[in-house]
Design an enzyme around this catalytic site. Structure first.
Site, PDB file in Angstrom:
ATOM      1  N   GLN A 101      29.287   7.951  36.492  1.00  0.00           N
ATOM      2  CA  GLN A 101      29.680   9.038  37.388  1.00  0.00           C
ATOM      3  C   GLN A 101      29.559  10.382  36.675  1.00  0.00           C
ATOM      4  OE1 GLN A 101      30.868   8.723  40.763  1.00  0.00           O
ATOM      5  NE2 GLN A 101      30.440  10.904  40.664  1.00  0.00           N
ATOM      6  N   CYS A 122      34.042  12.396  43.275  1.00  0.00           N
ATOM      7  CA  CYS A 122      33.171  11.245  43.021  1.00  0.00           C
ATOM      8  C   CYS A 122      33.003  10.377  44.269  1.00  0.00           C
ATOM      9  CB  CYS A 122      33.748  10.412  41.879  1.00  0.00           C
ATOM     10  SG  CYS A 122      35.444   9.879  42.180  1.00  0.00           S
ATOM     11  N   ASP A 182      39.798  13.623  42.469  1.00  0.00           N
ATOM     12  CA  ASP A 182      39.550  12.196  42.726  1.00  0.00           C
ATOM     13  C   ASP A 182      40.809  11.652  43.398  1.00  0.00           C
ATOM     14  OD1 ASP A 182      38.628   9.574  42.666  1.00  0.00           O
ATOM     15  OD2 ASP A 182      39.041   9.259  40.532  1.00  0.00           O
ATOM     16  N   ARG A 222      31.607  -3.647  36.704  1.00  0.00           N
ATOM     17  CA  ARG A 222      32.756  -2.850  37.170  1.00  0.00           C
ATOM     18  C   ARG A 222      33.979  -3.731  37.022  1.00  0.00           C
ATOM     19  NH1 ARG A 222      33.536   0.996  42.361  1.00  0.00           N
ATOM     20  NH2 ARG A 222      32.423   2.294  40.877  1.00  0.00           N
ATOM     21  N   HIS A 254      34.397   6.132  33.572  1.00  0.00           N
ATOM     22  CA  HIS A 254      33.356   5.940  34.595  1.00  0.00           C
ATOM     23  C   HIS A 254      32.140   6.746  34.135  1.00  0.00           C
ATOM     24  CE1 HIS A 254      31.465   4.906  38.205  1.00  0.00           C
ATOM     25  NE2 HIS A 254      32.237   5.481  39.113  1.00  0.00           N
ATOM     26  N   ARG A 300      23.701   9.911  41.441  1.00  0.00           N
ATOM     27  CA  ARG A 300      24.021   8.622  40.829  1.00  0.00           C
ATOM     28  C   ARG A 300      22.729   7.814  40.666  1.00  0.00           C
ATOM     29  NH1 ARG A 300      29.126   6.515  41.128  1.00  0.00           N
ATOM     30  NH2 ARG A 300      28.208   5.007  39.682  1.00  0.00           N
TER      31      ARG A 300
END
Ligand code: CP
Ligand code: NVA
Length: 314
Positions: free
Chosen positions: A141, A273, A233, A111, A138, A301
Site C-alpha cells: 500500500q 487506502c 484509514d 495477507r 502494509h 496498487r
C-alpha cells in the site's frame, strides 16, 4: 536487426522477501517507483516478464484491492496465480506450508493477522514472500501511495504527509516509506493508539538521514499544518472488531471533514487506502471531493505491485 531497447535494466531486489518496508533498500525503492511509472505508461512492454512463473496468494483476511491487483498484475505479466483463503498454517505447521509451496510455485503473497506468520513463512520457504498486509505493516500500500503523491506533485522530497487516525499497519508503513524519501510525516492520533515504538525509532533514524521531520501528536491542528496530503484509514482494522465501539469514541475528533482539511495546505490532496467507512474516519463529501485521490491510489496498487513482482521474480 531487432530494435535496441532504451530502457534501463530492471534492478533485482537484493533481499529475497518484502516482509517490512525496510526490506527494500533506498535505491531499490527509487528504482521501483520509476519502474512502476514506466509500467503504467507502457504496460504492453512488460507482457511475458513472468511467463512460466506461478505465485500463491494466501489470504487469512478479506481483500478486494490487494487480491485483485496481484491477480491482474501476475496475469498482465504472463504468470499464473493460485489463491487460498483461510488460516495460514491452521492445519499444519507453517514450516510445512512453506516447504510444500516452494515445490509448486515461485513466490508467495500472504495477507495475515500476525507479522510473525509472514516472517516464519519466509524463514522456511526458499522462494520470495511478499507481505500483503499484517498487523504491523502494509508495504504494498505504501508503495502505491508514494507513487500517487509523486504523480500529483512531481516530487516527494520536502512535501508533508499528515495521517489522522490509528497508528496502525498502514500508518506504520507510510511513516517509514515517507520519511525515507524525504517527506515530512505527522501522525495525529488519540492517546492509546500510537504506532509501535520500534517502528517509530526506525523512522526517526531514517528521518535523521533524509532530513525529513517526524511528528507524532494528539493535536490535529499540529498534524495538519502545512500538509500537502492528508491520509486516513479505518479506525477499526480487520481483527479488531470487538473494540469497534471504544474506538469510535476515541477517534471521533480525528474524522477528516472539510473543516479539518481546510487546516492543511489549500492544494492538499485527500488519501485513503480503502475500504473506507464514510461517516466514521472520513465524511462522504471529503472522499468524493475533487482533491480525493483514493482511486488513483487503488489504481497504482496494480502498477507498483507489477514493478515489485518484476524486481523480485522477473
Ligand atoms: N487497501 C487494501 O489493501 O484493500 P483491500 O483490503 O481490499 O485489499
Ligand atoms: N488498517 C486496515 C487496512 C485495510 C486495507 C486493516 O488492517 O484492516
Amino acid at each position: 536487426m531487432p530494435p535496441v531497447s532504451t530502457r534501463p535494466p530492471v534492478v533485482r531486489i537484493s533481499g529475497s522477501d518484502l516482509l517490512r518496508d525496510l526490506d527494500l533498500t533506498h535505491e531499490e525503492l527509487l528504482h521501483l517507483l520509476n519502474l512502476a511509472g514506466e509500467m503504467k505508461g507502457s504496460p504492453k512492454d512488460y507482457a511475458g516478464a513472468l511467463a512460466g512463473r506461478s505465485i500463491a496468494l494466501l489470504f487469512e483476511k478479506p481483500s478486494l484491492r490487494t487480491r485483485l491487483t496481484f491477480e491482474v498484475a501476475i496475469k498482465q505479466l504472463g504468470g499464473d496465480s493460485v489463491f487460498s483463503e483461510g488460516p495460514v498454517g491452521g492445519r499444519e505447521p507453517l514450516k510445512d506450508v512453506a516447504r510444500n509451496l516452494e515445490r509448486w510455485v515461485n513466490g508467495i503473497v500472504a495477507r495475515v493477522f500476525a507479522q510473525e506468520t509472514v516472517e516464519e513463512l519466509a524463514e522456511w520457504a526458499s522462494i520470495p514472500v511478499i507481505n500483503a498486509l499484517s498487523d504491523l505493516y502494509h508495504p504494498c500500500q505504501a508503495l502505491a501511495d508514494v507513487q500517487t503523491i509523486q504523480q500529483r506533485f512531481g516530487n516527494l522530497k520536502g512535501l508533508k504527509l499528515a495521517f489522522l487516525g490509528d497508528g496502525n499497519n498502514v500508518a506504520q508503513s507510510l511513516m517509514i516509506t515517507s520519511v525515507r524519501l524525504g517527506m515530512d510525516f505527522a501522525l495525529g492520533c488519540p492517546q492509546g493508539y500510537l504506532p509501535n515504538p520500534e517502528t517509530v525509532a526506525q523512522a526517526e533514524g531514517l528521518a535523521a538521514v533524509s532530513g525529513a521531520s517526524l511528528a507524532i501528536t494528539h493535536d490535529v491542528a499540529e498534524a495538519l499544518a502545512g500538509a500537502h496530503a492528508v491520509y486516513t484509514d479505518v479506525w477499526t482494522s480487520m481483527g479488531q472488531e470487538r473494540e469497534a465501539l471504544k474506538r469510535k469514541k476515541a477517534f471521533r475528533p480525528y474524522q477528516v471533514t472539510e473543516e479539518l482539511l481546510a487546516q492543511a495546505r489549500p492544494e492538499a490532496i485527500f488519501m485513503h487506502c480503502l475500504p473506507a467507512r464514510r461517516g466514521e474516519e472520513v465524511t462522504d463529501s471529503v472522499i468524493e471531493a475533487e482533491r480525493s485521490v483514493v482511486f488513483d491510489q487503488a489504481e497504482n496498487r496494480l502498477h507498483a505491485q507489477k514493478a515489485l513482482l518484476l524486481m523480485m521474480l522477473g
